[in-house]
Write a protein that holds these residues in place. Structure first.
Motif, PDB file in Angstrom:
ATOM      1  N   LEU A 268       0.836  -1.198   0.000  1.00 38.08           N
ATOM      2  CA  LEU A 268       0.000   0.000   0.000  1.00 38.08           C
ATOM      3  C   LEU A 268       0.872   1.250   0.000  1.00 38.08           C
ATOM      4  N   ASP A 269       0.834   1.982  -1.094  1.00 37.48           N
ATOM      5  CA  ASP A 269       1.493   3.279  -1.210  1.00 37.48           C
ATOM      6  C   ASP A 269       0.518   4.306  -0.622  1.00 37.48           C
ATOM      7  N   PRO A 270       0.811   4.890   0.554  1.00 40.34           N
ATOM      8  CA  PRO A 270      -0.192   5.698   1.256  1.00 40.34           C
ATOM      9  C   PRO A 270      -0.526   7.026   0.602  1.00 40.34           C
ATOM     10  N   ASP A 271       0.195   7.410  -0.435  1.00 35.58           N
ATOM     11  CA  ASP A 271      -0.200   8.598  -1.202  1.00 35.58           C
ATOM     12  C   ASP A 271      -0.966   8.171  -2.454  1.00 35.58           C
ATOM     13  N   GLU A 272      -0.379   7.312  -3.259  1.00 37.69           N
ATOM     14  CA  GLU A 272      -1.003   6.958  -4.537  1.00 37.69           C
ATOM     15  C   GLU A 272      -2.273   6.131  -4.360  1.00 37.69           C
ATOM     16  N   PHE A 273      -2.400   5.441  -3.226  1.00 39.46           N
ATOM     17  CA  PHE A 273      -3.637   4.702  -2.940  1.00 39.46           C
ATOM     18  C   PHE A 273      -4.859   5.616  -3.062  1.00 39.46           C
ATOM     19  N   TRP A 274      -4.802   6.763  -2.411  1.00 37.54           N
ATOM     20  CA  TRP A 274      -5.938   7.694  -2.416  1.00 37.54           C
ATOM     21  C   TRP A 274      -6.088   8.358  -3.786  1.00 37.54           C
ATOM     22  N   HIS A 275      -4.952   8.556  -4.463  1.00 37.23           N
ATOM     23  CA  HIS A 275      -4.999   9.108  -5.814  1.00 37.23           C
ATOM     24  C   HIS A 275      -5.685   8.125  -6.757  1.00 37.23           C
ATOM     25  N   ALA A 276      -5.348   6.835  -6.639  1.00 29.58           N
ATOM     26  CA  ALA A 276      -5.974   5.811  -7.484  1.00 29.58           C
ATOM     27  C   ALA A 276      -7.483   5.771  -7.260  1.00 29.58           C
ATOM     28  N   TRP A 277      -7.900   5.900  -6.027  1.00 28.09           N
ATOM     29  CA  TRP A 277      -9.327   5.909  -5.686  1.00 28.09           C
ATOM     30  C   TRP A 277     -10.005   7.086  -6.394  1.00 28.09           C
ATOM     31  N   ALA A 278      -9.398   8.257  -6.312  1.00 29.71           N
ATOM     32  CA  ALA A 278      -9.968   9.442  -6.952  1.00 29.71           C
ATOM     33  C   ALA A 278      -9.953   9.312  -8.469  1.00 29.71           C
ATOM     34  N   ARG A 279      -8.861   8.792  -9.031  1.00 31.24           N
ATOM     35  CA  ARG A 279      -8.765   8.634 -10.488  1.00 31.24           C
ATOM     36  C   ARG A 279      -9.867   7.717 -11.009  1.00 31.24           C
TER      37      ARG A 279
END
Length: 318
Positions: A268-279
């Protein structure tokens, strides 16, 4: 999700920080990065640097501020993720999450899965996640179907050489096309095409691989976790219990849910995880919708499709 006001984002992010603190230690890098990323990508709260400025939001505060039911349900998802970002299911954090969910009167299958896992019933929880993933992939109930049989349907007399050749023909398309990118992706990763006895069912494999291609995420533990999170944003059926939780358990906790891939830890990349969700949420097309067909798009320019479907670029690897 509708636009979130500053007071709403304050209490959601403040509650996320309270969950992080419930672990009984100082806030970790994963906690900090997650709260900042959720603020930036999902709540459109740009420029949040000092988490100490957030309110110590209690359950009653969320009840008072989050009057929109859908937003309250979304908030509890974010809180639940905070119980897992450090690589294990933290019981103290989960207890805090449940306090918020009960105050908001929100029950959800993913919360049941987390409670069961925390209670030591990991086999039950992971089996339920696997089944919820199956429901989501089918976009309907999977009652009467064995997912372990369904996932590889081309064995023996069911082999379909003509279907394999249809996929192979994608390799002859121009390099800029979506179809050629999909062919390259499968070849580079050694994935057999649907119709081959060892291949995954096209209803899952093609949609999943197409999502990899469109999103730009690779097949590492990090990439698989991100592509399933992207899928959860894009596909509305069981996003948490069927997509996000399984890959966190599989690729972040190292729990082997099935024999489709190999489990990994720390994905789990704790920054890109949330970015992927938004994308994924910003996508204008759902590649897991049964009405979507890859064959309608294989000859289209890949970058043009990304623009047409509102696919923003992924972030850089940390």
């Amino acid at each position: 999700m509708r636009a979130v006001g500053p007071r709403e984002s304050d209490v959601i992010l403040g509650a996320m920080r309270q969950v992080a603190l419930a672990g009984g230690h100082t806030i970790t890098y994963a906690d900090t990065a997650s709260i900042r990323a959720a603020a930036h990508y999902l709540l459109r709260r740009h420029g949040l640097v000092d988490l100490g400025t957030l309110p110590a939001a209690e359950p009653a505060d969320l009840v008072e501020v989050l009057k929109d039911r859908a937003l309250a349900e979304e908030a509890v998802k974010y809180l639940a993720i905070m119980a897992m970002v450090d690589g294990s299911l933290d019981h103290g954090k989960l207890k805090r999450v449940l306090e918020y969910s009960r105050a908001l009167d929100i029950e959800a299958d993913y919360l049941t899965d987390l409670v069961e896992a925390a209670s030591g019933h990991i086999a039950w929880a992971t089996a339920d996640m696997w089944r919820k993933n199956f429901h989501s992939v089918l976009s309907r109930s999977s009652e009467g179907l064995d997912p372990n049989v369904w996932i590889r349907p081309y064995a023996g007399a069911n082999a379909d050489p003509a279907l394999v050749e249809r996929y192979e023909a994608l390799g002859r398309l121009p390099q800029n096309t979506f179809g050629k990118a999909l062919w390259d992706f499968d070849k580079e990763n050694g994935y057999p095409f649907p119709g081959d006895p060892m291949a995954l069912n096209a209803a899952f494999g093609t949609a999943h691989d197409s999502t990899h291609v469109i999103s730009g995420y690779d097949t590492s533990a990090r990439g698989e976790l991100l592509v399933s999170t992207f899928t959860a944003g894009m596909h509305p059926i069981n996003p948490m219990s069927g997509h996000i939780l399984p890959v966190i358990f599989f690729f972040h906790f190292g729990e082997q849910l099935n024999d489709v891939g190999h489990a990994g830890k720390g994905g789990l990349d704790p920054d890109e995880f949330w970015h992927a969700w938004a994308r994924g949420a910003e996508m204008t097309v759902d590649l897991f919708d049964p009405k979507w067909s890859v064959w309608d798009w294989v000859e289209h320019d890949l970058e043009a499709l990304r623009h047409q479907w509102n696919v923003t670029p992924p972030g850089n690897r940390r």
